[in-house]
Design a protein around this motif. Structure first.
Motif, PDB file in Angstrom:
ATOM      1  N   ARG A  89      33.186   7.345  30.588  1.00  0.00           N
ATOM      2  CA  ARG A  89      33.786   7.997  29.428  1.00  0.00           C
ATOM      3  C   ARG A  89      33.489   7.212  28.147  1.00  0.00           C
ATOM      4  NH1 ARG A  89      39.904   9.343  30.189  1.00  0.00           N
ATOM      5  NH2 ARG A  89      38.919  10.738  31.730  1.00  0.00           N
ATOM      6  N   ALA A  90      33.537   5.887  28.215  1.00  0.00           N
ATOM      7  CA  ALA A  90      33.225   5.068  27.040  1.00  0.00           C
ATOM      8  C   ALA A  90      31.758   5.239  26.637  1.00  0.00           C
ATOM      9  CB  ALA A  90      33.532   3.593  27.331  1.00  0.00           C
ATOM     10  N   ARG A  91      30.904   5.248  27.672  1.00  0.00           N
ATOM     11  CA  ARG A  91      29.478   5.445  27.374  1.00  0.00           C
ATOM     12  C   ARG A  91      29.235   6.814  26.738  1.00  0.00           C
ATOM     13  NH1 ARG A  91      27.938   4.378  31.888  1.00  0.00           N
ATOM     14  NH2 ARG A  91      27.613   6.459  32.787  1.00  0.00           N
ATOM     15  N   GLU A  93      31.464   8.562  25.019  1.00  0.00           N
ATOM     16  CA  GLU A  93      31.976   8.542  23.652  1.00  0.00           C
ATOM     17  C   GLU A  93      31.022   7.818  22.715  1.00  0.00           C
ATOM     18  OE1 GLU A  93      35.761   6.758  23.935  1.00  0.00           O
ATOM     19  OE2 GLU A  93      36.777   8.551  24.747  1.00  0.00           O
ATOM     20  N   HIS A  94      30.417   6.697  23.223  1.00  0.00           N
ATOM     21  CA  HIS A  94      29.444   5.985  22.405  1.00  0.00           C
ATOM     22  C   HIS A  94      28.234   6.870  22.098  1.00  0.00           C
ATOM     23  CE1 HIS A  94      27.190   2.650  20.766  1.00  0.00           C
ATOM     24  NE2 HIS A  94      26.184   2.935  21.606  1.00  0.00           N
ATOM     25  N   GLN A  95      27.766   7.597  23.118  1.00  0.00           N
ATOM     26  CA  GLN A  95      26.637   8.510  22.905  1.00  0.00           C
ATOM     27  C   GLN A  95      26.985   9.610  21.915  1.00  0.00           C
ATOM     28  OE1 GLN A  95      25.469   9.894  26.777  1.00  0.00           O
ATOM     29  NE2 GLN A  95      24.512   7.934  27.382  1.00  0.00           N
ATOM     30  N   GLN A  96      28.245  10.133  22.043  1.00  0.00           N
ATOM     31  CA  GLN A  96      28.663  11.161  21.106  1.00  0.00           C
ATOM     32  C   GLN A  96      28.732  10.615  19.673  1.00  0.00           C
ATOM     33  OE1 GLN A  96      32.356  12.657  22.617  1.00  0.00           O
ATOM     34  NE2 GLN A  96      31.386  14.033  24.118  1.00  0.00           N
ATOM     35  N   ALA A  97      29.255   9.385  19.535  1.00  0.00           N
ATOM     36  CA  ALA A  97      29.309   8.780  18.195  1.00  0.00           C
ATOM     37  C   ALA A  97      27.901   8.585  17.627  1.00  0.00           C
ATOM     38  CB  ALA A  97      30.059   7.448  18.260  1.00  0.00           C
ATOM     39  N   ALA A  98      26.975   8.099  18.499  1.00  0.00           N
ATOM     40  CA  ALA A  98      25.587   7.928  18.046  1.00  0.00           C
ATOM     41  C   ALA A  98      24.971   9.267  17.667  1.00  0.00           C
ATOM     42  CB  ALA A  98      24.760   7.246  19.148  1.00  0.00           C
ATOM     43  N   TYR A  99      25.294  10.291  18.483  1.00  0.00           N
ATOM     44  CA  TYR A  99      24.760  11.622  18.178  1.00  0.00           C
ATOM     45  C   TYR A  99      25.305  12.131  16.846  1.00  0.00           C
ATOM     46  CZ  TYR A  99      24.225  16.677  18.409  1.00  0.00           C
ATOM     47  OH  TYR A  99      23.941  17.967  18.125  1.00  0.00           O
ATOM     48  N   GLN A 101      26.360  10.304  14.354  1.00  0.00           N
ATOM     49  CA  GLN A 101      25.737   9.530  13.279  1.00  0.00           C
ATOM     50  C   GLN A 101      24.314  10.014  13.001  1.00  0.00           C
ATOM     51  OE1 GLN A 101      25.692   5.365  14.084  1.00  0.00           O
ATOM     52  NE2 GLN A 101      24.858   4.792  12.069  1.00  0.00           N
TER      53      GLN A 101
END
Length: 324
Positions: A89-91, A93-99, A101
């Motif tokens: 889930r953290a990964r 969320e990180h991917q979603q944040a990068a996406y 951005q």
């Protein structure tokens, strides 16, 4: 009753998906997986049928110690599964944040590209307007050049007519000289003083005729110079048209080449202004030539009147003193 479209296969797919993610396939979880559709009774019935259809392991009696060990292993596996899900889930969320951005960066870049595209469109319209202005200026210059050429042709025609008049005057003058020579031979004794005066008048007429010939030579040289100036003007005009064609080819190039296009346009405008000044100078020369030509015509008419008076006087002298 189950809603339309809910069947056993869909319930099985939802249960397998929950098991694959390490979740318990409860009735609520399966209904959520199905998109909150289907009745709980139907889902429960399908889950029981699926559970009954699966092979059941043989039941054996286990001691309390073994059961405690199994429960601890199960709890450990559950914790590990939860840790794995949390990491996933953290990964995610990180991917979603990068996406998000990257999407913001792409949006900003798209807006910049739109602004650049709009600016290029404005520059292209400005260049097109400049091209139209240059074409209009060239058309005006071409009309002025054609008008000057027509004026030059008229001047050449007038010069030819003037040459014909001068030849006619020379013939008449020659005839007058012959007549006067014959008259001197016939009346040398009686009309010596009158013939001498007449000879002086004819000499003055010859001097004026030579002056007219010299003026005609000067006018011909000026006309030749005018033709040369027109040829240079035509050459400059062709050079300017060639620059304009090069400018049309450069309009379709990239924004970096538009700087050189602006320079070419400025040079073309300067050449056009230079050509306009040359044409104005040629126009002034043609105007001066016309004035001089009109003055020469007045002199020729005065000379013709004088020759006519001399001829009339000679005719009267022949009548007063007929030959033997």
């Amino acid at each position: 009753m189950a809603r339309s479209g809910i069947n056993k296969a869909q319930v099985q797919c939802a249960r397998d998906a929950l098991l694959a993610r390490g979740l318990v396939p409860s009735i609520e979880a399966v209904r959520t997986e199905l998109g909150h559709t289907g009745s709980k009774t139907t889902i429960n019935r399908y889950l029981r049928e699926l559970a009954d259809a699966e092979p059941q392991p043989p039941r054996v009696s286990l001691s309390e110690e073994l059961q405690a060990f199994i429960q601890s292993v199960a709890a450990r596996l559950a914790r590990e599964a939860q840790d794995s899900v949390a990491a996933d889930r953290a990964r995610l969320e990180h991917q979603q944040a990068a996406y998000q951005q990257q999407r913001a960066v792409d949006s900003a870049r798209f807006e910049q590209l739109q602004i650049a595209h709009t600016a290029q469109g404005d520059e292209y319209r400005v260049l097109s307007q400049r091209e139209v202005e240059l074409n209009s200026q060239l058309q005006r210059i071409e009309g002025e050049r054609q008008r000057l050429e027509e004026a030059c042709r008229q001047q050449v025609k007038l010069l030819e007519e003037r040459l014909g008049q001068i030849r006619s005057l020379e013939m008449k003058h020659q005839q007058a000289r012959e007549a006067m020579s014959h008259y001197r031979e016939q009346h040398q004794i009686q009309r010596q003083e009158e013939l001498q005066r007449h000879a002086e008048q004819m000499g003055q007429a010859q001097i004026e005729m030579r002056g007219l010939r010299e003026q005609l030579t000067v006018r011909q040289e000026e006309l030749t110079q005018l033709y040369r100036d027109l040829e240079r003007t035509n050459s400059a005009h062709g050079h300017l048209q060639q620059q304009l064609r090069q400018l049309e080819r450069q309009v379709a190039l990239t924004q970096q080449q538009r700087v050189s296009q602006d320079a070419a346009l400025a040079k073309s405008r300067q050449d056009g202004e230079t050509m306009a000044s040359d044409l104005a100078a040629q126009h002034e020369k043609a105007k001066y030539y016309l004035l001089a030509h009109r003055q020469d015509q007045r002199l020729i008419r005065a000379q013709a009147k004088q020759i006519n008076r001399l001829q009339a006087f000679m005719h009267l002298a022949q009548i007063d003193h007929p030959g033997p």
